[in-house]
Design a protein around this motif. Sequence first.
Motif, PDB file in Angstrom:
ATOM      1  N   ASN A 140       7.427  -3.560  -2.611  1.00 22.28           N
ATOM      2  CA  ASN A 140       8.274  -2.445  -3.037  1.00 22.28           C
ATOM      3  C   ASN A 140       9.630  -2.513  -2.356  1.00 22.28           C
ATOM      4  OD1 ASN A 140       5.330  -1.583  -3.179  1.00 22.28           O
ATOM      5  ND2 ASN A 140       6.273   0.121  -4.273  1.00 22.28           N
ATOM      6  N   ASP A 141      10.636  -1.942  -2.996  1.00 24.88           N
ATOM      7  CA  ASP A 141      11.933  -1.759  -2.347  1.00 24.88           C
ATOM      8  C   ASP A 141      11.803  -0.584  -1.397  1.00 24.88           C
ATOM      9  OD1 ASP A 141      14.527  -1.093  -1.586  1.00 24.88           O
ATOM     10  OD2 ASP A 141      15.385  -1.529  -3.542  1.00 24.88           O
ATOM     11  N   TRP A 142      11.847  -0.847  -0.092  1.00 22.91           N
ATOM     12  CA  TRP A 142      11.567   0.209   0.885  1.00 22.91           C
ATOM     13  C   TRP A 142      12.576   1.344   0.840  1.00 22.91           C
ATOM     14  CZ3 TRP A 142      14.943   1.510   4.820  1.00 22.91           C
ATOM     15  CH2 TRP A 142      15.961   0.598   5.130  1.00 22.91           C
ATOM     16  N   LYS A 143      13.772   1.092   0.319  1.00 21.96           N
ATOM     17  CA  LYS A 143      14.801   2.131   0.275  1.00 21.96           C
ATOM     18  C   LYS A 143      14.617   3.079  -0.902  1.00 21.96           C
ATOM     19  CE  LYS A 143      18.460  -0.545   2.533  1.00 21.96           C
ATOM     20  NZ  LYS A 143      19.828  -1.099   2.374  1.00 21.96           N
ATOM     21  N   THR A 144      14.026   2.611  -1.995  1.00 26.27           N
ATOM     22  CA  THR A 144      13.978   3.408  -3.229  1.00 26.27           C
ATOM     23  C   THR A 144      12.570   3.756  -3.699  1.00 26.27           C
ATOM     24  OG1 THR A 144      14.020   1.403  -4.606  1.00 26.27           O
ATOM     25  CG2 THR A 144      16.150   2.378  -4.005  1.00 26.27           C
ATOM     26  N   ALA A 145      11.547   3.224  -3.060  1.00 24.29           N
ATOM     27  CA  ALA A 145      10.166   3.465  -3.506  1.00 24.29           C
ATOM     28  C   ALA A 145       9.819   4.947  -3.445  1.00 24.29           C
ATOM     29  CB  ALA A 145       9.195   2.667  -2.646  1.00 24.29           C
ATOM     30  N   ASN A 146       9.002   5.411  -4.394  1.00 26.58           N
ATOM     31  CA  ASN A 146       8.519   6.789  -4.405  1.00 26.58           C
ATOM     32  C   ASN A 146       7.233   6.848  -3.583  1.00 26.58           C
ATOM     33  OD1 ASN A 146       7.768   9.407  -4.895  1.00 26.58           O
ATOM     34  ND2 ASN A 146       7.433   9.147  -7.087  1.00 26.58           N
ATOM     35  N   TRP A 147       7.391   6.940  -2.272  1.00 27.62           N
ATOM     36  CA  TRP A 147       6.246   6.876  -1.380  1.00 27.62           C
ATOM     37  C   TRP A 147       5.318   8.068  -1.560  1.00 27.62           C
ATOM     38  CZ3 TRP A 147       5.844   2.198   0.140  1.00 27.62           C
ATOM     39  CH2 TRP A 147       6.974   1.433   0.446  1.00 27.62           C
ATOM     40  N   ARG A 148       5.838   9.194  -1.949  1.00 28.75           N
ATOM     41  CA  ARG A 148       4.987  10.383  -2.110  1.00 28.75           C
ATOM     42  C   ARG A 148       3.936  10.181  -3.199  1.00 28.75           C
ATOM     43  NH1 ARG A 148       3.700  14.927  -0.757  1.00 28.75           N
ATOM     44  NH2 ARG A 148       5.142  14.908   0.971  1.00 28.75           N
ATOM     45  N   SER A 149       4.206   9.338  -4.144  1.00 31.70           N
ATOM     46  CA  SER A 149       3.292   9.176  -5.274  1.00 31.70           C
ATOM     47  C   SER A 149       2.067   8.325  -4.937  1.00 31.70           C
ATOM     48  CB  SER A 149       4.028   8.529  -6.451  1.00 31.70           C
ATOM     49  OG  SER A 149       4.366   7.184  -6.157  1.00 31.70           O
ATOM     50  N   LEU A 150       2.036   7.711  -3.766  1.00 37.38           N
ATOM     51  CA  LEU A 150       0.959   6.787  -3.431  1.00 37.38           C
ATOM     52  C   LEU A 150      -0.150   7.470  -2.634  1.00 37.38           C
ATOM     53  CD1 LEU A 150       3.021   3.655  -2.315  1.00 37.38           C
ATOM     54  CD2 LEU A 150       2.269   4.281  -4.607  1.00 37.38           C
ATOM     55  N   ASP A 151      -1.382   7.427  -3.138  1.00 40.65           N
ATOM     56  CA  ASP A 151      -2.516   7.885  -2.347  1.00 40.65           C
ATOM     57  C   ASP A 151      -3.045   6.701  -1.537  1.00 40.65           C
ATOM     58  OD1 ASP A 151      -4.050   6.286  -4.038  1.00 40.65           O
ATOM     59  OD2 ASP A 151      -4.781   7.981  -5.222  1.00 40.65           O
ATOM     60  N   LYS A 152      -4.163   6.898  -0.831  1.00 41.59           N
ATOM     61  CA  LYS A 152      -4.644   5.854   0.070  1.00 41.59           C
ATOM     62  C   LYS A 152      -4.927   4.555  -0.661  1.00 41.59           C
ATOM     63  CE  LYS A 152      -7.979   4.884   3.728  1.00 41.59           C
ATOM     64  NZ  LYS A 152      -9.022   5.420   4.623  1.00 41.59           N
ATOM     65  N   GLU A 153      -5.548   4.654  -1.852  1.00 42.42           N
ATOM     66  CA  GLU A 153      -5.892   3.454  -2.576  1.00 42.42           C
ATOM     67  C   GLU A 153      -4.634   2.692  -3.012  1.00 42.42           C
ATOM     68  OE1 GLU A 153      -7.330   6.442  -3.038  1.00 42.42           O
ATOM     69  OE2 GLU A 153      -9.201   5.858  -2.041  1.00 42.42           O
ATOM     70  N   GLN A 154      -3.635   3.417  -3.500  1.00 43.99           N
ATOM     71  CA  GLN A 154      -2.392   2.772  -3.916  1.00 43.99           C
ATOM     72  C   GLN A 154      -1.624   2.237  -2.716  1.00 43.99           C
ATOM     73  OE1 GLN A 154      -1.088   6.338  -5.970  1.00 43.99           O
ATOM     74  NE2 GLN A 154      -1.150   5.272  -7.945  1.00 43.99           N
ATOM     75  N   LEU A 155      -1.639   3.000  -1.626  1.00 44.71           N
ATOM     76  CA  LEU A 155      -0.926   2.580  -0.422  1.00 44.71           C
ATOM     77  C   LEU A 155      -1.494   1.270   0.108  1.00 44.71           C
ATOM     78  CD1 LEU A 155       1.307   3.565   1.569  1.00 44.71           C
ATOM     79  CD2 LEU A 155      -0.539   4.514   2.962  1.00 44.71           C
ATOM     80  N   SER A 156      -2.801   1.088  -0.016  1.00 43.68           N
ATOM     81  CA  SER A 156      -3.433  -0.132   0.496  1.00 43.68           C
ATOM     82  C   SER A 156      -2.992  -1.366  -0.272  1.00 43.68           C
ATOM     83  CB  SER A 156      -4.960   0.003   0.445  1.00 43.68           C
ATOM     84  OG  SER A 156      -5.419   0.077  -0.899  1.00 43.68           O
ATOM     85  N   ASN A 157      -2.427  -1.184  -1.454  1.00 43.02           N
ATOM     86  CA  ASN A 157      -1.940  -2.303  -2.249  1.00 43.02           C
ATOM     87  C   ASN A 157      -0.524  -2.724  -1.874  1.00 43.02           C
ATOM     88  OD1 ASN A 157      -4.319  -2.502  -3.806  1.00 43.02           O
ATOM     89  ND2 ASN A 157      -3.598  -0.895  -5.202  1.00 43.02           N
ATOM     90  N   VAL A 158       0.137  -1.902  -1.068  1.00 49.99           N
ATOM     91  CA  VAL A 158       1.477  -2.253  -0.607  1.00 49.99           C
ATOM     92  C   VAL A 158       1.333  -3.192   0.589  1.00 49.99           C
ATOM     93  CG1 VAL A 158       3.671  -1.413   0.306  1.00 49.99           C
ATOM     94  CG2 VAL A 158       2.409  -0.048  -1.379  1.00 49.99           C
ATOM     95  N   LYS A 159       1.947  -4.345   0.519  1.00 51.51           N
ATOM     96  CA  LYS A 159       1.810  -5.336   1.580  1.00 51.51           C
ATOM     97  C   LYS A 159       2.909  -5.142   2.624  1.00 51.51           C
ATOM     98  CE  LYS A 159      -0.483  -8.714  -1.393  1.00 51.51           C
ATOM     99  NZ  LYS A 159      -0.450 -10.082  -1.946  1.00 51.51           N
ATOM    100  N   PHE A 160       2.683  -4.154   3.526  1.00 53.79           N
ATOM    101  CA  PHE A 160       3.631  -3.922   4.607  1.00 53.79           C
ATOM    102  C   PHE A 160       3.606  -5.109   5.567  1.00 53.79           C
ATOM    103  CE2 PHE A 160       2.873   0.459   3.211  1.00 53.79           C
ATOM    104  CZ  PHE A 160       4.179   0.930   3.135  1.00 53.79           C
ATOM    105  N   LYS A 161       4.761  -5.498   6.042  1.00 53.66           N
ATOM    106  CA  LYS A 161       4.862  -6.665   6.915  1.00 53.66           C
ATOM    107  C   LYS A 161       4.537  -6.345   8.371  1.00 53.66           C
ATOM    108  CE  LYS A 161       8.370  -9.094   4.163  1.00 53.66           C
ATOM    109  NZ  LYS A 161       9.732  -9.689   4.180  1.00 53.66           N
ATOM    110  N   ASN A 162       4.833  -5.119   8.805  1.00 50.20           N
ATOM    111  CA  ASN A 162       4.764  -4.826  10.238  1.00 50.20           C
ATOM    112  C   ASN A 162       3.808  -3.704  10.627  1.00 50.20           C
ATOM    113  OD1 ASN A 162       6.942  -6.734  10.772  1.00 50.20           O
ATOM    114  ND2 ASN A 162       8.292  -5.207   9.828  1.00 50.20           N
ATOM    115  N   ILE A 163       3.647  -2.698   9.764  1.00 51.37           N
ATOM    116  CA  ILE A 163       2.843  -1.518  10.103  1.00 51.37           C
ATOM    117  C   ILE A 163       1.720  -1.340   9.090  1.00 51.37           C
ATOM    118  CG2 ILE A 163       2.857   0.969  10.538  1.00 51.37           C
ATOM    119  CD1 ILE A 163       4.503  -0.674  12.541  1.00 51.37           C
TER     120      ILE A 163
END
Length: 247
Positions: free
Chosen positions: A65-88
Amino acid sequence: MDLFNIENKLPFKLPNKEGYCSKWIEKLNGFIISIPNGELFYSEYFFDKKISDRSIEYFLENETNDWKTANWRSLDKEQLSNVKFKNINWNHDKLNMYGKQVFLPRYSAWYGNSDKPYTYSGLTLQPNTWNKGLLFIKEQIDKIAKVEFNSVLMNWYRDGEDYINWHTDAEKELGKNPVIGSVNFGETRRFLIRRNDDNKIKLEFPLKHGTLLIMSGELQHFWQHSVPKEKKIKNSRFNLTFRVIKN
């Protein structure tokens, strides 16, 4: 080092009562604040803008995701787990409330020494391994707190709808009179503390981009703290609370 009272330069007011005072420490660029049954250190801009901006980027860097523009509020735990964060390794944890599972109103992550799990609000967290970015932040705060923190709870408030209710950091794993080092990056949010024995006695601290607040003494046994909702806030705020787990 010389301490002298310049309370009138604080970015907030303390009660004009016995037991409340502040002292500026030039070398640390912050205030020692004494209150009944507790002490705090407050540095409004402990981390400069360059480090603070880079910290937010570091927390959000990912491959999907583009970290500056992503709609983070829309992601629940299952969706969040699909985001490949590099550091956290961000999570959207759930609590059992009144027979239902309810998402916490924030994302969170737990980092620390491999043998130091932490239980709060009914959740038991196994720590992720420290990384270079978090260790850099921790080492700067260790110097001020004169404590070698061994863990950090990261909370990501996606916007002003995310919050944390009144609570204390007085879990048994933290021992008696714990020192809590709290650093803020991103949007300014209200940080409130109130007396356990008289909820009408409240103090408010603005936690800004790069602000460090250290809580110590008996504070966790006599004062609660919270970060209330602020619907006008539209952007993220990251709070890192460094702790010493005793078990």
